[in-house]
Design a protein around this motif. Sequence first.
Motif, short mmCIF file in Angstrom:
data_model
loop_
_atom_site.label_atom_id
_atom_site.label_comp_id
_atom_site.label_asym_id
_atom_site.label_seq_id
_atom_site.Cartn_x
_atom_site.Cartn_y
_atom_site.Cartn_z
N UNK A 191 -2.46 2.41 16.21
CA UNK A 191 -1.92 3.19 17.19
C UNK A 191 -2.76 2.74 18.38
N UNK A 192 -2.21 3.06 19.90
CA UNK A 192 -2.75 2.93 21.20
C UNK A 192 -4.33 2.93 21.18
N UNK A 193 -4.83 4.13 20.45
CA UNK A 193 -6.34 4.55 20.46
C UNK A 193 -7.04 3.77 19.33
N UNK A 194 -6.39 2.89 18.56
CA UNK A 194 -7.02 2.15 17.84
C UNK A 194 -7.13 2.90 16.32
N UNK A 195 -6.10 4.01 16.13
CA UNK A 195 -6.09 4.84 15.02
C UNK A 195 -5.18 4.18 13.86
N UNK A 196 -5.57 3.98 12.72
CA UNK A 196 -4.82 3.52 11.59
C UNK A 196 -3.69 4.33 11.56
N UNK A 197 -2.21 3.76 11.51
CA UNK A 197 -1.13 4.52 11.02
C UNK A 197 -0.54 3.97 9.67
N UNK A 198 -0.43 2.69 9.64
CA UNK A 198 0.08 2.10 8.42
C UNK A 198 -0.82 0.82 7.90
N UNK A 199 -0.80 0.58 6.54
CA UNK A 199 -1.49 -0.59 6.04
C UNK A 199 -0.57 -1.24 5.14
N UNK A 200 -0.61 -2.51 5.23
CA UNK A 200 0.13 -3.62 4.54
C UNK A 200 -0.75 -3.96 3.16
N UNK A 201 -0.33 -3.87 2.25
CA UNK A 201 -0.93 -4.10 0.70
C UNK A 201 -0.03 -5.32 -0.03
N UNK A 202 -1.16 -6.29 -0.26
CA UNK A 202 -0.64 -7.16 -1.31
C UNK A 202 -0.89 -6.72 -2.63
N UNK A 203 0.11 -6.82 -3.20
CA UNK A 203 0.11 -6.14 -4.80
C UNK A 203 0.05 -7.44 -5.69
N UNK A 204 0.08 -7.22 -6.90
CA UNK A 204 0.04 -8.15 -7.93
C UNK A 204 1.18 -8.03 -8.84
N UNK A 205 2.27 -7.35 -8.45
CA UNK A 205 3.44 -7.05 -9.40
C UNK A 205 4.69 -7.99 -9.30
N UNK A 206 4.56 -9.07 -8.79
CA UNK A 206 5.51 -10.06 -8.55
C UNK A 206 6.19 -9.86 -7.20
N UNK A 207 7.14 -10.68 -6.94
CA UNK A 207 7.84 -10.62 -5.56
C UNK A 207 9.25 -10.00 -5.42
N UNK A 208 9.40 -9.18 -6.66
CA UNK A 208 10.62 -8.14 -6.53
C UNK A 208 10.32 -6.96 -5.80
N UNK A 209 9.53 -6.26 -5.95
CA UNK A 209 9.09 -4.96 -5.23
C UNK A 209 8.89 -5.02 -3.74
N UNK A 210 9.50 -4.23 -3.02
CA UNK A 210 9.00 -3.93 -1.60
C UNK A 210 9.54 -5.27 -0.84
N UNK A 211 8.59 -5.73 0.11
CA UNK A 211 8.74 -7.04 0.86
C UNK A 211 8.28 -8.18 0.32
N UNK A 212 9.02 -8.53 -0.80
CA UNK A 212 8.76 -9.89 -1.65
C UNK A 212 7.34 -9.52 -2.11
#
Length: 451
Positions: free
Chosen positions: A381-402
Amino acid sequence: MTSRPQSPTASDALTDDVLAEFAAIDDPALRLALNAVTKSGIDESSLDRAKVVATPRVISNRLDDWAITSQKKSGRCWLFSSLNLLRATTRAKLGVKDFEFSQNYAMFWDKFERANFFLTDIIATASEPLDSRLIQFLLADVLGDGGQWDMAVSVYQKHGVIPKEAMPETQASSCTHRMNTQLQTLLRRSALELREQVNSGASSEDLAAIKKAVLGEVWRILVISLGNPPSSFEWEWIDDDKAFHRDGVLTPAEFYDRYVGIDLTNYVCLVDDPRTEHPKGAALTVEHLGNVVGGREIRYINAPMTTIKKLAADAICSGEPVWFGADVSKQGDRDLGLLVGNLHDYSGLFGVDLSTTKEQRVNTGESAMNHAMLFTGVDLADAGTPRRWRVENSWGDEPGDKGFFTMDDAWLSDYVFEVVVKIDALPDDLRPAVASDPIKLPAWDPMGTLA
């Protein structure tokens, strides 16, 4: 003085009147929930659409532009995620976008070293009764696939790393159950034999010979299942500009030094242990936990979640992905690739208060780390507060965003237990714990759960 619970009596039994009272309940909300759950299931019926809509995939600070990996039917997430961290540097040095280390090679050495660790521990604890909690715990948790950050470091420091093509996947590396059951049968039987030899007064030389013979059988099973781990290999590749490179014959240690070069001793695992008896700023370790005899000590620093989040966000913003361990069995949707606080309104669905605190979940065995992944982005956010995190998983490219997941900050607070950061990034109040004597937790402590 609190009285001791009495033994059950006839008055404690469920009577016909009580059962009839429950059966007579006529609740429209119950009927509606029953219809939804019996048709669609609990998770689908409790999914909060507003939470889904409020968690977009767009991230302000994102590192990943590479393809996902897949651990398939194995529990190697801690190896996949740690190797995914290392390959961020290797990709740049090789000039390639997509590169994988051999997870099979890393698992081979973890299994073999862990067999030696287990047998060594069995000899050292032979005076413990067979039915003691410790021995039964050690026998129950033999040579599984899971691990911790410091265990991965021990493998890479001793055995190096190699490209995937130098030791590719096998059927057994991608589906480890049957290989593991054979190893467990061998090691459990051998544990009984070693305990009997120790308690019969066998010499240290005789015990070493017996252990070596067992390790020879472990080696045989691993080689047949996973292949021979190469002591050296010829390395050549084509970079993304189509240029050919050849670097001759390298050992795994040479490959690590040349194409990874990260000093793993400069990293430490921060944990959020919410139990009041374990103060923030304290060093923690877990007895009997490890994989390499003489390897890296399991060490955690119990840190406030605000500090954990800040250090993780700072690392990402400086261009470095971050290894972490969490409980992925809670409040997630695999297909959508979402890890969101209260994503499923189970309390609302059942009309029953199912809320718990993180400390309650840890104390009762309701929650512990069971999966390791990699932070590759953070939305600030504007104050530098985390809102969301992107996560690299190891379950293949079908779940989520590839294959990449999106986590909101509330989920991180509730279900993330470990984050690995550089020691030189620690605030002053946590630095003493890097070298101080750790609080020793028993082998079965929740902080010793393997990802």
